[in-house]
Design an enzyme around this catalytic site. Structure first.
Site, PDB file in Angstrom:
ATOM      1  N   ASN A   1       0.874  -1.302   0.056  1.00  0.00           N
ATOM      2  CA  ASN A   1      -0.110   0.301   0.112  1.00  0.00           C
ATOM      3  C   ASN A   1       0.758   1.238   0.033  1.00  0.00           C
ATOM      4  OD1 ASN A   1      -2.598  -1.469   0.028  1.00  0.00           O
ATOM      5  ND2 ASN A   1      -2.115  -1.928   2.007  1.00  0.00           N
TER       6      ASN A   1
ATOM      7  N   ARG B   1      -3.132   7.987  -0.178  1.00  0.00           N
ATOM      8  CA  ARG B   1      -3.817   7.021   0.906  1.00  0.00           C
ATOM      9  C   ARG B   1      -3.628   7.778   2.220  1.00  0.00           C
ATOM     10  NH1 ARG B   1       0.174   2.396   3.414  1.00  0.00           N
ATOM     11  NH2 ARG B   1      -1.521   1.635   4.789  1.00  0.00           N
TER      12      ARG B   1
ATOM     13  N   TYR C   1      -0.322   9.702   6.400  1.00  0.00           N
ATOM     14  CA  TYR C   1       0.904   9.417   5.764  1.00  0.00           C
ATOM     15  C   TYR C   1       1.618  10.606   5.062  1.00  0.00           C
ATOM     16  CZ  TYR C   1      -0.490   4.650   7.170  1.00  0.00           C
ATOM     17  OH  TYR C   1      -0.870   3.686   7.801  1.00  0.00           O
TER      18      TYR C   1
ATOM     19  N   HIS D   1       3.546  -5.925  11.196  1.00  0.00           N
ATOM     20  CA  HIS D   1       2.996  -6.470  12.462  1.00  0.00           C
ATOM     21  C   HIS D   1       2.495  -7.950  12.187  1.00  0.00           C
ATOM     22  CE1 HIS D   1       2.391  -2.036  12.862  1.00  0.00           C
ATOM     23  NE2 HIS D   1       1.940  -2.136  11.438  1.00  0.00           N
TER      24      HIS D   1
ATOM     25  N   ASP E   1      12.242 -13.343   9.197  1.00  0.00           N
ATOM     26  CA  ASP E   1      13.425 -14.423   9.224  1.00  0.00           C
ATOM     27  C   ASP E   1      14.280 -14.138   7.868  1.00  0.00           C
ATOM     28  OD1 ASP E   1      12.104 -15.727  11.414  1.00  0.00           O
ATOM     29  OD2 ASP E   1      11.397 -17.314  10.055  1.00  0.00           O
TER      30      ASP E   1
ATOM     31  N   GLU F   1      14.438  -0.257  10.280  1.00  0.00           N
ATOM     32  CA  GLU F   1      13.098  -0.208   9.932  1.00  0.00           C
ATOM     33  C   GLU F   1      12.502   1.298  10.384  1.00  0.00           C
ATOM     34  OE1 GLU F   1      10.336  -3.266  11.346  1.00  0.00           O
ATOM     35  OE2 GLU F   1       9.032  -1.868  12.307  1.00  0.00           O
TER      36      GLU F   1
ATOM     37  N   HIS G   1       8.962   3.996   9.641  1.00  0.00           N
ATOM     38  CA  HIS G   1       7.558   4.151   9.462  1.00  0.00           C
ATOM     39  C   HIS G   1       7.286   5.770   9.291  1.00  0.00           C
ATOM     40  CE1 HIS G   1       6.779   0.254  10.189  1.00  0.00           C
ATOM     41  NE2 HIS G   1       7.432   0.174  11.393  1.00  0.00           N
ATOM     42  N   LEU G   2       6.350   5.974   8.735  1.00  0.00           N
ATOM     43  CA  LEU G   2       5.907   7.376   8.299  1.00  0.00           C
ATOM     44  C   LEU G   2       5.100   7.665   9.708  1.00  0.00           C
ATOM     45  CD1 LEU G   2       4.739   6.513   4.756  1.00  0.00           C
ATOM     46  CD2 LEU G   2       6.457   8.496   5.137  1.00  0.00           C
ATOM     47  N   SER G   3       4.228   7.090   9.836  1.00  0.00           N
ATOM     48  CA  SER G   3       3.528   7.478  11.253  1.00  0.00           C
ATOM     49  C   SER G   3       4.243   6.875  12.313  1.00  0.00           C
ATOM     50  CB  SER G   3       2.193   6.889  11.129  1.00  0.00           C
ATOM     51  OG  SER G   3       1.892   5.561  10.978  1.00  0.00           O
TER      52      SER G   3
ATOM     53  N   ARG H   1      -0.779  -2.137  15.879  1.00  0.00           N
ATOM     54  CA  ARG H   1       0.413  -1.619  15.299  1.00  0.00           C
ATOM     55  C   ARG H   1       1.509  -1.232  16.411  1.00  0.00           C
ATOM     56  NH1 ARG H   1      -1.719   0.123  10.084  1.00  0.00           N
ATOM     57  NH2 ARG H   1      -4.000   0.548  10.319  1.00  0.00           N
TER      58      ARG H   1
HETATM   59  C1  DQA Z   1       3.312   2.356   8.080  1.00  0.00           C
HETATM   60  C2  DQA Z   1       2.569   1.921   9.613  1.00  0.00           C
HETATM   61  C3  DQA Z   1       1.726   0.589   9.133  1.00  0.00           C
HETATM   62  O1  DQA Z   1       1.095   0.299  10.498  1.00  0.00           O
HETATM   63  C4  DQA Z   1       0.878   0.479   8.192  1.00  0.00           C
HETATM   64  O2  DQA Z   1       0.178  -0.392   7.834  1.00  0.00           O
HETATM   65  C5  DQA Z   1       1.675   1.160   6.914  1.00  0.00           C
HETATM   66  C6  DQA Z   1       2.331   2.299   6.975  1.00  0.00           C
HETATM   67  C7  DQA Z   1       4.025   3.771   8.353  1.00  0.00           C
HETATM   68  O3  DQA Z   1       4.802   3.973   7.543  1.00  0.00           O
HETATM   69  O4  DQA Z   1       3.304   4.571   9.201  1.00  0.00           O
HETATM   70  O5  DQA Z   1       0.894   0.572   5.807  1.00  0.00           O
HETATM   71  O6  DQA Z   1       4.478   1.420   7.935  1.00  0.00           O
END
Ligand code: DQA
Length: 145
Positions: free
Chosen positions: A10, A17, A22, A79, A86, A97, A99-101, A110
């Site tokens: 996504n 979106r 985001y 999640h 793995d 790792e 994440h935007l949010s 989450r």
């Molecule tokens: C995300 C946070 C995830 O929980 C969500 O499913 C996403 C975007 C983020 O970048 O904030 O698709 O990875």
């Protein structure tokens, strides 16, 4: 130094979106933003986005020997995906790792990341800047080796 930036499901929809969560930048905008930072840091970048878990697993496996590190936004697979976790462990490449949010301020499901324990660390909640910060973190780590 070559860094692979992986985006999960996504994230190809960024821009339209849930912009309240985001932002309004498209994935292409974010990739251009990452390239600007990469130029400053003098590193090469490869981009990969997939909505399919197994394809992300294969890409991580292929990264071994071809890239020095990974910046990954596994999106919803964060999640749920033991397979991506793995793959990160199997490839044994340093990864960050992102994440935007801020996943820790959202729904309870989450707040759990199955993939972060396979990474050096997690950057979450800074919008498109999370990618920039993730890139700086991985490059800094690789330079320190
Ligand atoms: C995300 C946070 C995830 O929980 C969500 O499913 C996403 C975007 C983020 O970048 O904030 O698709 O990875």
């Amino acid at each position: 130094m070559k860094i692979l930036v992986i985006n999960g499901p996504n994230l190809n929809m960024l821009g339209t979106r849930e912009p309240d969560k985001y932002g309004t930048k498209t994935l292409k905008d974010i990739e251009e933003f990452i390239l600007q930072e990469a130029k400053k840091l003098n590193v090469e970048i490869g981009f990969y986005q997939s909505n399919i878990e197994g394809e992300i697993v294969s890409k991580i496996q292929e990264a071994k020997g071809n890239f020095d590190g990974i910046v990954i936004n596994p999106a919803a697979y964060t999640h749920t995906s033991v397979a991506i976790r793995d793959a990160l462990l199997a490839a044994a490449l340093p990864a960050v790792e992102i994440h935007l949010s801020n996943i820790h301020t959202r729904e309870d499901f989450r707040k759990i990341s199955l993939t972060a324990p396979a990474c050096l660390g997690q950057i979450t909640g800074f919008g498109a800047n999370s990618y920039k910060l993730g890139l700086i973190a991985i490059v800094d780590y690789l330079k320190s080796l």
